[in-house]
Write a protein that holds these residues in place. Structure first.
Motif, PDB file in Angstrom:
ATOM      1  N   ASP A 187      96.109  51.575  -5.502  1.00 24.00           N
ATOM      2  CA  ASP A 187      97.431  50.707  -5.289  1.00 24.00           C
ATOM      3  C   ASP A 187      97.749  50.498  -3.980  1.00 24.00           C
ATOM      4  OD1 ASP A 187      99.067  54.205  -5.182  1.00 24.00           O
ATOM      5  OD2 ASP A 187      98.059  52.984  -3.688  1.00 24.00           O
ATOM      6  N   HIS A 216     101.532  45.691  -5.928  1.00 24.02           N
ATOM      7  CA  HIS A 216     101.789  45.430  -7.350  1.00 24.02           C
ATOM      8  C   HIS A 216     100.811  43.976  -7.508  1.00 24.02           C
ATOM      9  CE1 HIS A 216     104.160  45.323 -11.319  1.00 24.02           C
ATOM     10  NE2 HIS A 216     103.166  44.732 -11.542  1.00 24.02           N
ATOM     11  N   ASP A 264      98.924  43.511 -13.137  1.00 23.82           N
ATOM     12  CA  ASP A 264      99.927  43.680 -14.317  1.00 23.82           C
ATOM     13  C   ASP A 264      99.521  44.888 -14.931  1.00 23.82           C
ATOM     14  OD1 ASP A 264     102.055  42.026 -13.358  1.00 23.82           O
ATOM     15  OD2 ASP A 264     101.307  40.552 -14.792  1.00 23.82           O
ATOM     16  N   ALA A 288      98.852  48.616 -15.660  1.00 27.89           N
ATOM     17  CA  ALA A 288      99.265  50.043 -15.279  1.00 27.89           C
ATOM     18  C   ALA A 288      98.019  50.972 -15.515  1.00 27.89           C
ATOM     19  CB  ALA A 288     100.355  50.466 -16.041  1.00 27.89           C
ATOM     20  N   PRO A 336     108.590  53.249 -11.989  1.00 25.60           N
ATOM     21  CA  PRO A 336     109.189  53.043 -10.579  1.00 25.60           C
ATOM     22  C   PRO A 336     110.390  54.246 -10.228  1.00 25.60           C
ATOM     23  CG  PRO A 336     109.641  51.334 -12.007  1.00 25.60           C
ATOM     24  CD  PRO A 336     108.980  52.272 -12.766  1.00 25.60           C
ATOM     25  N   TRP A 339      98.936  49.974  -9.839  1.00 21.37           N
ATOM     26  CA  TRP A 339      98.755  48.767 -10.669  1.00 21.37           C
ATOM     27  C   TRP A 339      97.291  48.198 -10.347  1.00 21.37           C
ATOM     28  CZ3 TRP A 339     102.240  47.638 -14.067  1.00 21.37           C
ATOM     29  CH2 TRP A 339     103.546  48.216 -13.979  1.00 21.37           C
ATOM     30  N   THR A 378      94.404  45.061 -11.230  1.00 21.80           N
ATOM     31  CA  THR A 378      94.395  43.616 -11.742  1.00 21.80           C
ATOM     32  C   THR A 378      93.800  43.420 -13.235  1.00 21.80           C
ATOM     33  OG1 THR A 378      92.317  43.330 -10.649  1.00 21.80           O
ATOM     34  CG2 THR A 378      94.256  42.892  -9.337  1.00 21.80           C
TER      35      THR A 378
END
Lengths: 196, 361
Positions: free
Chosen positions: A179, B138, B141, B143, B266, B355, B357
């Motif tokens: 992350d 981020h 998108d 997860a 979040p 996150w 890619t």
């Protein structure tokens, strides 16, 4: 008088002993180990050192022996992990497989440390996890301060070497890389649960 | 910088039980009871404890090791006689399942009778720290969530019942349309002392491709768009549903982890979930606890009066309000586990989320 001395030592060192054991075994086993360690301490208050650092090292010696004995007892009666067998063969208690390992494994250093020999792992863990200085390491490991310093230096060098190799060959990315953030697992960043 | 400093820097973050996780352990009921028992025990300085007091061996010494083992047997025998089973926890109802965690507000009370305390104030504090949690970077998108899970398993073979804990390490990658990939590494059931049985030590890995639209739980984005805590509540109840006969508080506690299982949640969404639970009747806290990964947590569950056959206990990080994991404790034989209750029948630890890619190839 003895009671007061023991109560003060218990308040100071129960977290140390429980932490030492919980870092290396399951929590409920760690509680058993702590119980046995303080049973020993209660009976042998006459030999408990007076100064803080030596007292901490003394009780970790007992904890180390009780934990190794506990692991050996289970080795005789159960099928145990191969790493545990290797550690016991080397005469040292080792970090067992438990859920906490999953957290350690997300860090490259934690993974690299597992590739070291049991004695290297032990001295690194005593220094990094249990906060022992060279005198404490020497007491727990039963060697001179100079020998402890040398062992630590060699273990640390071997760990660094593995980390350098790992950084080139590892295909598993730690969480922080995924992350893009720091892992946040540094001890100094951990927040206590006090007041909740 | 010397070797001690360098070592500590190299291993920063690997400590499975940081010192902070041990705050107050000497004052917990089990430790207090131990101290009292020991103080009530007559000291015997003549006990043969020498082997336990010596530092590490400088060289292998088979004779000394055997002698030490014999003396340790004596010590352990004495310990058992002198301290009558001080380390059996009273609320472990069955020797066949993992011990129930040591919750700060449960203490020596049997878990089956542990009421806890109203959680409203605690949840509002957790909501505040969650709201302040910075968003994860981020870069893409997809997860990604990594969990370690343990599930109770039992099987009958003639008259023999085999019971164990089956560990499943999962990784999920989920795209915004709900499609994704899931890797489950299922290991053989752990022996109840926590060790793997002989055989394949790595277990088997199963990869599952999830097509779009197959997931019923609301996404974190949908929850973020919901109108406040009430909107989050409705989205959970409507999206995931509720087992008939369960209270809504129980349903919400069961539903919340389902969102975290595959979503990067979040802080603002966690905050609204904790606010929503704060207003929910029958939600209590069992206090501070160390989770099975050694992390400090706050335990949130349902009150006993709601009579959930399986009590779900959420474990929330007090520092940032993130969900660290949850425990499933069977409270009623009607839950169907054929166990003495209460008993832990499963737990999940959230170890990583962020996150990515792309989906894994």
């Amino acid at each position: 008088m003895r009671e007061k001395q023991f109560e003060a030592m218990f308040a100071e060192l129960y977290p140390v002993v429980l932490g030492y054991a919980a870092r290396r075994t399951q929590w409920h086993v760690a509680e058993d180990v702590a119980s046995q360690v303080f049973l020993v301490a209660w009976h042998r208050l006459d030999v408990v050192p007076d100064d803080d650092e030596h007292r901490k090292a003394w009780i970790l010696v007992v904890a180390r022996n009780v934990l190794a004995n506990s692991q050996r007892a289970r080795l005789r009666s159960a099928r145990l992990d191969v790493r545990l067998r290797a550690g016991l063969a080397a005469g040292v208690p080792v970090v067992e497989l438990d859920p906490a390992d999953a957290v350690a494994e997300r860090l490259v250093a934690g993974t690299a440390m597992r590739r070291l020999g049991p004695r290297d792992q032990e001295i690194l863990q005593l220094a990094a996890w249990d906060g022992l200085d060279l005198d404490g390491l020497a007491t727990v490991l039963g060697c001179s301060t100079g020998a402890a310093a040398m062992r630590l230096h060699r273990a640390r060098t071997r760990l660094e070497r593995l980390l350098q190799v790992g950084s080139h060959s590892s295909t598993l990315r730690p969480v922080g890389e995924l992350d893009g953030a720091d892992d946040g697992g540094d001890d100094g960043d951990a927040t206590t649960d006090g007041g909740w | 910088m010397d070797d001690l400093d360098l070592t500590r820097r190299l291993l920063a973050g690997t400590n499975p039980v940081p010192a902070q996780a041990l705050d107050g352990v000497a004052d917990r009921p089990q430790a207090v009871a131990l101290r009292r028992r020991l103080l009530a025990t007559r000291r015997d300085p003549a006990l043969p404890l020498g082997p336990l007091l010596r530092g590490g061996r400088r060289r292998a010494d088979r004779y000394r090791r055997r002698a030490g083992a014999a003396l340790v047997a004596v010590v352990l025998t004495v310990a058992v006689v002198v301290v009558a089973s001080p380390w059996s926890t009273p609320d472990t109802a069955s020797a066949e399942t993992p011990p129930i965690l040591s919750y700060g507000l449960v203490g020596a009370t049997p878990f089956g009778k542990a009421e806890g305390k109203p959680a409203e104030a605690t949840l509002r504090r957790l909501a505040r720290v969650a709201a302040a949690r910075p968003a994860a970077p981020h870069p893409g998108d997809i997860a990604y969530v990594r969990t370690d899970n343990w599930f109770f398993t039992a099987s009958m073979d003639g008259k023999t019942r085999a019971v164990g804990i089956r560990p499943v390490a999962s990784e999920t990658w989920t795209a915004p349309d709900g499609s994704g990939v899931r890797h489950d590494r299922t290991s053989p059931p752990l022996r109840l002392e926590g060790w793997l049985p002989p055989g394949d030590p790595t277990g088997t890995v199963e990869s599952t491709t999830l097509p779009a639209g197959t997931q019923i739980q609301p996404t974190a984005a949908q929850l973020a768009a919901a109108a406040g805590p009430g909107g989050v509540r409705a989205a959970l109840i409507d999206g995931i549903g509720c087992v008939p006969g369960s209270s809504e508080a129980d349903c919400l506690l069961q539903d919340i982890p389902q969102v975290h299982n595959q979503q990067v949640v979040p802080g603002v969404v966690d905050s609204e979930m904790w606010q929503m639970l704060a207003a929910e009747k029958g939600v209590v806290t069992l206090g501070a606890v160390t989770d099975r990964a050694g992390r400090p947590a706050i335990a949130i569950t349902t009150s006993l009066e709601l009579v959930a056959p399986v009590r779900c206990v959420l474990l929330i990080d007090p520092s940032d309000g993130a969900l660290l994991g949850f425990e499933q404790v069977a409270m009623d034989p009607k839950a169907g586990y054929v166990l003495d209750v209460p008993a832990v029948v499963g737990f999940t630890a959230y170890l990583a989320s962020g996150w990515a890619t792309s989906l894994p190839s």
